[in-house]
Design an enzyme around this catalytic site. Structure first.
Site, short mmCIF file in Angstrom:
data_model
loop_
_atom_site.label_atom_id
_atom_site.label_comp_id
_atom_site.label_asym_id
_atom_site.label_seq_id
_atom_site.Cartn_x
_atom_site.Cartn_y
_atom_site.Cartn_z
N LYS A 234 89.24 -46.16 -37.72
CA LYS A 234 90.63 -47.52 -37.87
C LYS A 234 89.70 -49.06 -36.97
CE LYS A 234 93.53 -45.01 -34.38
NZ LYS A 234 94.46 -45.43 -33.93
N GLY A 235 87.97 -48.85 -36.75
CA GLY A 235 87.85 -49.67 -36.18
C GLY A 235 86.97 -50.70 -36.95
N LYS B 77 73.81 -51.72 -33.02
CA LYS B 77 73.13 -51.22 -31.59
C LYS B 77 71.93 -50.71 -32.18
CE LYS B 77 76.84 -50.32 -28.98
NZ LYS B 77 77.75 -49.19 -27.98
N ARG C 103 92.12 -53.94 -29.09
CA ARG C 103 91.39 -53.77 -30.72
C ARG C 103 91.87 -55.23 -31.29
NH1 ARG C 103 89.92 -48.85 -32.85
NH2 ARG C 103 90.99 -47.37 -32.51
N GLU D 6 81.78 -50.48 -42.20
CA GLU D 6 81.66 -49.76 -40.75
C GLU D 6 81.94 -51.03 -39.56
OE1 GLU D 6 83.19 -47.81 -38.95
OE2 GLU D 6 81.63 -46.23 -38.54
N ASP D 7 82.77 -50.32 -38.32
CA ASP D 7 82.43 -51.84 -37.65
C ASP D 7 81.41 -51.39 -36.83
OD1 ASP D 7 82.96 -48.92 -36.20
OD2 ASP D 7 84.93 -49.58 -35.10
N ASP E 148 87.95 -50.82 -30.24
CA ASP E 148 87.90 -50.30 -29.26
C ASP E 148 87.80 -49.62 -28.32
OD1 ASP E 148 87.87 -47.99 -30.60
OD2 ASP E 148 89.53 -46.71 -29.84
N PHE F 155 78.62 -52.16 -24.20
CA PHE F 155 80.10 -51.44 -24.84
C PHE F 155 81.04 -52.59 -24.53
CE2 PHE F 155 83.68 -49.54 -25.99
CZ PHE F 155 83.63 -47.88 -26.41
N VAL F 156 81.08 -52.43 -26.74
CA VAL F 156 82.19 -53.89 -26.59
C VAL F 156 82.83 -53.28 -27.56
CG1 VAL F 156 79.85 -55.49 -27.36
CG2 VAL F 156 80.90 -54.39 -28.97
N ASP G 108 75.96 -47.15 -33.84
CA ASP G 108 75.28 -47.08 -32.66
C ASP G 108 74.04 -46.23 -33.15
OD1 ASP G 108 76.03 -46.83 -30.04
OD2 ASP G 108 76.56 -45.25 -29.51
#
Ligand code: IMP
Ligand code: MG
Length: 182
Positions: free
Chosen positions: A46-47, A134, A168, A103-104, A162, A155-156, A107
């Site tokens: 969902k990001g 990141k 979100r 994509e959001d 989320d 962590f964002v 990582d």
């Protein structure tokens, strides 16, 4: 200006104005790179839903839209490394499609590298676009084709991202207070 709860949100990392400018810049680049291709934009749920919505509205060339839902994270903040596909693209033939996976955040790189290899077996071409990267956290050799912002190892949340399904809907990309997850 949105009112943040300082107990939960440490700071705004990238405000909505900067995001908006970057989304326009990415869209211009995609417009020109895909001018003579069959662009199919694949939103990773969902990001990426807000980034994806903003990005596709700034694209001016014809584009088709698909969604996938994949996860490699459980409920916490550590990647499991396993890609679980819970929604796939429902088309028989992608061989003449030029996929752009949206994509959001990247990582460890596991989610997007696995998803890209999976789709490369089915589609004409596959490229990746991420709002955030990141690189300090990378565990596999993977570079996105398009990237909005490189962010530090924090962590964002917000703008679609989320922590356990919360935050979100925040308008900016924010650093989550470590108190929330430690
Ligand atoms: P990777 O497989 O380790 O690259 O993880 C990518 C996925 O983990 C992203 O699609 C996000 O859903 C999630 N993720 C990684 N870092 C963050 C973060 O800082 N905030 C929110 N979600 C994150
Ligand atoms: Mg995600």
């Amino acid at each position: 200006m949105y009112k943040y709860n300082s107990e939960e949100i440490e700071k705004v990392l990238i405000d909505s104005g900067r995001i908006e400018n970057k989304v326009r810049e990415l869209a211009r680049q995609i417009d020109s790179d895909y001018a003579d291709k069959r662009l199919v934009m694949v939103g990773v749920l969902k990001g990426s839903f807000i980034f994806f919505g903003d990005l596709v509205r700034n694209i001016t060339i014809p584009a088709e839209i698909e969604f996938m839902k994949v996860s490699s994270y459980g409920a916490g903040t550590v990647s499991s490394g396993n890609l679980k596909i819970s929604l796939d693209i429902m088309r028989d033939d992608l061989s003449d499609c030029d996929l752009l996976i949206v994509e959001d955040i990247i990582d460890s790189g596991r989610t997007l590298s696995k998803l890209a290899s999976f789709l490369k077996e089915r589609a004409g071409t596959v490229r990746t676009c991420t709002l955030l990267d990141k690189p300090e956290r990378r565990e596999v050799d993977f570079m996105p084709d398009y990237c909005g912002f490189v962010v530090p190892d924090e962590f964002v949340v917000g703008y679609g991202l989320d922590y356990r399904e919360k935050y979100r809907t925040l308008p900016d990309v924010c650093v989550l207070s470590p108190k929330v997850y430690s």
